[in-house]
Design a protein around this motif. Sequence first.
Motif, mmCIF file in Angstrom:
data_model
loop_
_atom_site.group_PDB
_atom_site.id
_atom_site.type_symbol
_atom_site.label_atom_id
_atom_site.label_comp_id
_atom_site.label_asym_id
_atom_site.label_seq_id
_atom_site.Cartn_x
_atom_site.Cartn_y
_atom_site.Cartn_z
ATOM 1 N N TYR A 105 0.821 -1.205 0.000
ATOM 2 C CA TYR A 105 0.000 0.000 0.000
ATOM 3 C C TYR A 105 0.857 1.257 0.000
ATOM 4 O O TYR A 105 0.461 2.290 -0.567
ATOM 5 N N GLU A 109 0.418 4.363 -2.477
ATOM 6 C CA GLU A 109 0.097 5.679 -1.915
ATOM 7 C C GLU A 109 1.222 6.695 -2.068
ATOM 8 O O GLU A 109 0.971 7.914 -2.051
ATOM 9 N N ASP A 152 -5.945 -4.175 -6.012
ATOM 10 C CA ASP A 152 -5.393 -4.396 -4.675
ATOM 11 C C ASP A 152 -3.864 -4.356 -4.788
ATOM 12 O O ASP A 152 -3.278 -5.136 -5.548
ATOM 13 N N PRO A 153 -3.204 -3.452 -4.076
ATOM 14 C CA PRO A 153 -1.746 -3.313 -4.232
ATOM 15 C C PRO A 153 -0.978 -4.611 -4.004
ATOM 16 O O PRO A 153 0.076 -4.811 -4.612
#
Length: 394
Positions: A105, A109, A152-153
């Motif tokens: 994530y 991000e 989904d990372p």
Amino acid sequence: MTPKESKAAETHGADLDERITEALVGAAVGDALGGPVEGYSPEQITERHGGRVHGVVGPWNGDAWRTARPIAPYHKGDGHVTDDTLLTHALVRVYARVRDHLDAYAIAEHLVPDLMTTPRWIPELEAEALPLHRVFLAEKWLVARLHYGHIDPREAGVGNIVNCGAAMYMAPVGLVNAANPAGAYTEALEIAGAHQSSYGREAAGVFAAAVAAACTPGATPDSVVATCLSLAKDGTRAAIEAVCEEASRHRDFESALAPLRAAVTPYDTVGPDYRSPSLGARRPSRLHAIEELPVALGMLVVSGGDFRQAVLGSVNYGRDCDSIATMAGAIAGALGSPVPGDWSKAVSEASRLDLWEPARTLCEITGEIFKRDVLRRRTHEQLFTAMGGTACSA
């Protein structure tokens, strides 16, 4: 004491800040030296340069680099770093923002917006540009899947070509987890899940573990390889074992170039012509491995951990030699082998980058993360003891 043992003994006194600095600067220097001969064979390199490469050289096509295929419009050569270094420095910036261990994530991000929105000096373009405009399609995949696809990372790497794209910038993960190879391996696998799958992801974990193992006081090329073999899985493990076994028979990179290529060939999916990969190239497999990491470890063994020889062996190997030399340079630097000052100065000035600034940043962050790790570990110990865990562990 053999020459290899002597070289290894010289590195044992380096402290962590020195190892972090030599590893990151060393990775950039290896990248810059390998860039202009990437994609060619040892024989082609010798013919083009009138012998082996021994330092910074100019573009393969000379002044025609802006238009000559297949490299145009990138100015590879003259000491310019490539995307290996740009992504390594980008990952350091992610650590600087998060100031803790990273996961997939964090890539979504922080790394992806960095690539997409912040213009930076790109040495090969000799201009400020978005890093996204420099990286290749396998790295643009990060933006396509994470920013536009909202995948989904942890799973975004599935479907990408399997290559060294994620592994080539994982040195910071090994340094943050210095002397904790298992931790580096796990963190790199988590991060690389956003970028790669299969043996490409596995190589990212093993490379990070190699860097972490190299930071251990008293580490040697043999101990680094042993650590890699204890963690690596499937074809990656088999390729490292085969290449490093062959490497142990050589004391100079000249004699090792063809044998190391022969040793890795059964595990490499690209095939003999690097610029025309086979139909089965870069597809997921439990039987295969990327070529770059096993060869980098092999050159580390051949050189006895000496930075100069490990990098020159990697550069003159050809093929994906900027990434091979990036990895070899990072591991040799983490062992404490100093980067030649004339090389680092030339690369820093030519690339117009402060190669030492990311190292200063990562030194500071590594200390912060270690303190958090100690606090988390102490908290767990207290809670475990409160549950009567000491009796169980005894």
